[in-house]
Design a protein around this motif. Sequence first.
Motif, mmCIF file in Angstrom:
data_model
loop_
_atom_site.group_PDB
_atom_site.id
_atom_site.type_symbol
_atom_site.label_atom_id
_atom_site.label_comp_id
_atom_site.label_asym_id
_atom_site.label_seq_id
_atom_site.Cartn_x
_atom_site.Cartn_y
_atom_site.Cartn_z
ATOM 1 N N ARG A 20 43.003 61.510 25.597
ATOM 2 C CA ARG A 20 41.609 61.817 25.333
ATOM 3 C C ARG A 20 40.746 60.635 26.359
ATOM 4 O O ARG A 20 40.773 60.736 27.301
ATOM 5 C CB ARG A 20 41.260 61.436 23.792
ATOM 6 N N GLY A 21 39.972 59.812 25.651
ATOM 7 C CA GLY A 21 39.002 58.955 26.097
ATOM 8 C C GLY A 21 39.600 57.575 26.462
ATOM 9 O O GLY A 21 38.681 56.755 26.946
ATOM 10 N N SER A 22 40.786 57.260 26.205
ATOM 11 C CA SER A 22 41.442 55.848 26.155
ATOM 12 C C SER A 22 42.665 55.877 26.925
ATOM 13 O O SER A 22 43.463 56.783 26.945
ATOM 14 C CB SER A 22 41.591 55.189 24.986
ATOM 15 N N ILE A 23 42.715 54.537 27.953
ATOM 16 C CA ILE A 23 43.984 54.266 28.519
ATOM 17 C C ILE A 23 45.025 54.070 27.601
ATOM 18 O O ILE A 23 44.886 52.971 26.897
ATOM 19 C CB ILE A 23 43.839 53.335 29.616
ATOM 20 N N THR A 24 46.229 54.651 27.716
ATOM 21 C CA THR A 24 47.388 54.433 26.939
ATOM 22 C C THR A 24 48.431 53.564 27.629
ATOM 23 O O THR A 24 49.394 53.092 27.007
ATOM 24 C CB THR A 24 47.779 55.494 26.248
ATOM 25 N N GLU A 25 48.636 53.735 28.892
ATOM 26 C CA GLU A 25 49.835 53.142 29.525
ATOM 27 C C GLU A 25 49.616 52.934 30.753
ATOM 28 O O GLU A 25 48.946 53.778 31.604
ATOM 29 C CB GLU A 25 51.053 53.921 29.293
ATOM 30 N N CYS A 26 50.070 51.511 31.501
ATOM 31 C CA CYS A 26 49.949 51.393 32.830
ATOM 32 C C CYS A 26 51.457 50.871 33.192
ATOM 33 O O CYS A 26 52.132 50.278 32.467
ATOM 34 C CB CYS A 26 48.825 50.334 33.178
ATOM 35 N N GLY A 423 43.920 50.551 26.127
ATOM 36 C CA GLY A 423 42.977 50.296 24.983
ATOM 37 C C GLY A 423 41.647 50.590 25.724
ATOM 38 O O GLY A 423 40.296 50.371 25.213
ATOM 39 N N GLU A 424 41.228 50.382 27.391
ATOM 40 C CA GLU A 424 40.149 50.502 27.872
ATOM 41 C C GLU A 424 39.831 51.819 27.834
ATOM 42 O O GLU A 424 40.643 52.722 27.702
ATOM 43 C CB GLU A 424 40.136 49.904 29.235
ATOM 44 N N THR A 450 36.617 61.234 40.029
ATOM 45 C CA THR A 450 36.008 60.644 39.126
ATOM 46 C C THR A 450 36.089 60.844 37.927
ATOM 47 O O THR A 450 36.113 62.225 37.318
ATOM 48 C CB THR A 450 34.509 60.693 39.434
ATOM 49 N N VAL A 451 36.609 59.924 36.940
ATOM 50 C CA VAL A 451 37.058 60.225 35.469
ATOM 51 C C VAL A 451 36.086 59.662 34.605
ATOM 52 O O VAL A 451 35.923 58.701 34.691
ATOM 53 C CB VAL A 451 38.335 59.979 35.313
ATOM 54 N N VAL A 452 35.493 60.569 33.645
ATOM 55 C CA VAL A 452 34.678 59.841 32.739
ATOM 56 C C VAL A 452 35.174 60.250 31.186
ATOM 57 O O VAL A 452 35.394 61.426 31.012
ATOM 58 C CB VAL A 452 33.186 60.325 32.661
ATOM 59 N N ASP A 453 35.386 59.270 30.531
ATOM 60 C CA ASP A 453 36.040 59.497 29.007
ATOM 61 C C ASP A 453 37.005 60.332 29.026
ATOM 62 O O ASP A 453 37.411 61.151 28.166
ATOM 63 C CB ASP A 453 34.761 60.126 28.332
ATOM 64 N N GLY A 454 37.757 60.266 29.943
ATOM 65 C CA GLY A 454 39.266 60.958 30.259
ATOM 66 C C GLY A 454 39.105 62.490 30.683
ATOM 67 O O GLY A 454 40.162 63.097 30.841
ATOM 68 N N ARG A 455 37.909 62.913 31.122
ATOM 69 C CA ARG A 455 37.825 64.104 31.846
ATOM 70 C C ARG A 455 37.353 63.792 33.553
ATOM 71 O O ARG A 455 36.720 63.100 33.730
ATOM 72 C CB ARG A 455 36.429 64.847 31.010
#
Length: 459
Positions: A20-26, A423-424, A450-455
């Motif tokens: 969705r709109g949040s980074i979950t893993e790096c 979390g970002e 370019t990605v905005v809010d996961g899109r």
Amino acid sequence: MLIRRARIFGTGHTDVRWHRGSITECGTGLRAFPGEHDIDAGGGWLLPGLHDHHVHLRSLAASADSLPLGPQVIRTVDDLAARLRQADATMPKGMWIRGVGYHESAAGDLDRWALDRWITQRPVRIQHRSGALWTLNSHACAAVDLNRCAHTGVERDLDGRANGRLWRMDAWLGAQIAARPVDLTTVSARAAALGITGVTDATPALGQHDVDDFARDVTSGRIRQRVHCMAPPAVTAPEIQRFSLGPTKILLDDTALPTLDQFIARIREIHAGDRSVAVHCVTRVQLILTMTALDGAGVRLGDRIEHGAIIPVEAMAWLRANRVPVVTQPHFLVERGDHYRRAVPDQDRPDLWRLGSLLGARVGVAGGTDAPFGSADPWRLVHAAVDRESGRSAAERLSLRSAVSLFFGRPERPASPRTIAPGEVADLTLLAVPPEEVTAMLPNPPIAATVVDGRVVYG
């Protein structure tokens, strides 16, 4: 979604996943889940999404249908006359000529009678490059009944007649001529192609209807970026994703400065309304007055200086101690260099559009294009900050990493950089090349996505 094999800014990782709109893993070597979309970055540089911290969206959209009259195209009176007459000959009858970007270095100061020498049968309005002044010809003055207008921004001659020059009257003028609504879809698409994931609209004195229009454009998808909007305390924001309200903008003009007591009272009133202030400071006097007024009113977290065109060394300790950031436009040194060389006194030049010295003094700094009054391309700002040919001293130039970081700030805290970490928010700019190739490609590095809010909104 997953981006693999990237050079991620600020980390040793190569892969980043978001939901969705949040980074979950790096991490490194992440594999796509079944059904998960993924992008192979091929070693491209992955950045926190670029946020333009000072732009004027509606003016930028309107400029697309306007006549460019900046010093790049207008150098003499004859140039101006020819361009206006050409527009008059090709435009439909009755349509206003809307010129933008004019500077008096080309053909002198304008008033209604100067414009009347060239165009009399059609309304004409010309905006100064600063955005502070509109000049109308007599046909336009009659169309808006300017002689009867009591607004203090109407300039008048010694006989009390309106001379066609309107100061800080954008909203009034737009209401009088029923300017057609602007379509921000193209502006948003162009921003996405430049890697811009968020903007702060710095238009002064927006009303509730203006803010509601912005919110509708975000909700409908006409604007794909996040929008952080400066507005007075009385204005409220609908609770929707990608839209928020920011500080209240305060404009200062050296010819009509408030008294210190008036300025302190205004800042206190805005703070009491739970808003910070963003003060337009382009001269030494404006900056010193602002610092003094903030001392009197008390600094609120989120207060900021817009532009900071002239910043003396003596001001840096105050800016650092009070955590007041400067949102600046270093590309103006390139775009307006000829004017600065003629008009800025020698003693002021070391203080003009500082960068490296501010960061060296641990003053918060962020970047904003000020489009359409400057280029809307943040990479031109980055180029101006790092380029040896920009006219900037070695002490004021930045590294590429520091220059791009000017656009990483959070909307509400422009000098507090976002990172690529779990979390970002998933606002990301992916370049098609690794970081070591970017400098040679400025001001046009290739944007891969370019990605905005996961899109993905571009690429």
